[in-house]
Design an enzyme around this catalytic site. Sequence first.
Site, PDB file in Angstrom:
ATOM      1  N   CYS A  25       0.804  -1.231   0.000  1.00 22.73           N
ATOM      2  CA  CYS A  25       0.000   0.000   0.000  1.00 22.73           C
ATOM      3  C   CYS A  25       0.834   1.277   0.000  1.00 22.73           C
ATOM      4  CB  CYS A  25      -0.987   0.001   1.167  1.00 22.73           C
ATOM      5  SG  CYS A  25      -2.264  -1.255   0.974  1.00 22.73           S
ATOM      6  N   HIS A  75     -13.255   9.125  -7.562  1.00 27.08           N
ATOM      7  CA  HIS A  75     -12.254   9.222  -8.624  1.00 27.08           C
ATOM      8  C   HIS A  75     -11.181  10.277  -8.337  1.00 27.08           C
ATOM      9  CE1 HIS A  75     -15.085   6.636 -10.672  1.00 27.08           C
ATOM     10  NE2 HIS A  75     -14.058   6.285 -11.448  1.00 27.08           N
ATOM     11  N   GLU A 136     -13.158  -0.991   2.633  1.00 30.93           N
ATOM     12  CA  GLU A 136     -12.098  -0.787   1.646  1.00 30.93           C
ATOM     13  C   GLU A 136     -12.047  -1.938   0.644  1.00 30.93           C
ATOM     14  OE1 GLU A 136      -8.192   0.990   2.950  1.00 30.93           O
ATOM     15  OE2 GLU A 136      -7.535  -1.028   2.446  1.00 30.93           O
TER      16      GLU A 136
END
Length: 150
Positions: A25, A75, A136
Amino acid sequence: MSNIRITKQFSFETGHALYGYDGKCKNVHGHSYKLSVTVIGKPITDSSNVKFGMVIDFGDLKKIVKEEIVDVFDHATVFNKNTPHIELANELKEREHHVILVDYQPTSENMVIDFSEKIKARLPKHIQLHSLKLQETETSFAEWYASDNQ
């Protein structure tokens, strides 16, 4: 009259990277987030009110969350502005990407805290934010409860 909890769910796509993290990550990547927003209050008892019987109109809750969270984060790519990721953020902005700079590590845990503050500030006084669940992935999520944060 009893207190009633109502929940509305939202979805949005957001990218992020965790600066200094020791796993995958640390790289820029994205998630299809699912946000569940639960509020608590008493249903309106005034039969002349068009919202009679509702704690809050689902449409009103949707407007708040859409304006504060979904429309902002959908986005977008989120970076901690206090890290070297600021250089990447600036490069992406120059290329007309939607970038959000926050003053925290953009983990689900910290994002859900941020979201709770934004939503609480917009709720009518007689409605309290009860909880948030920010999913998530299919198996990973962070939860925020008002009762844990008093």
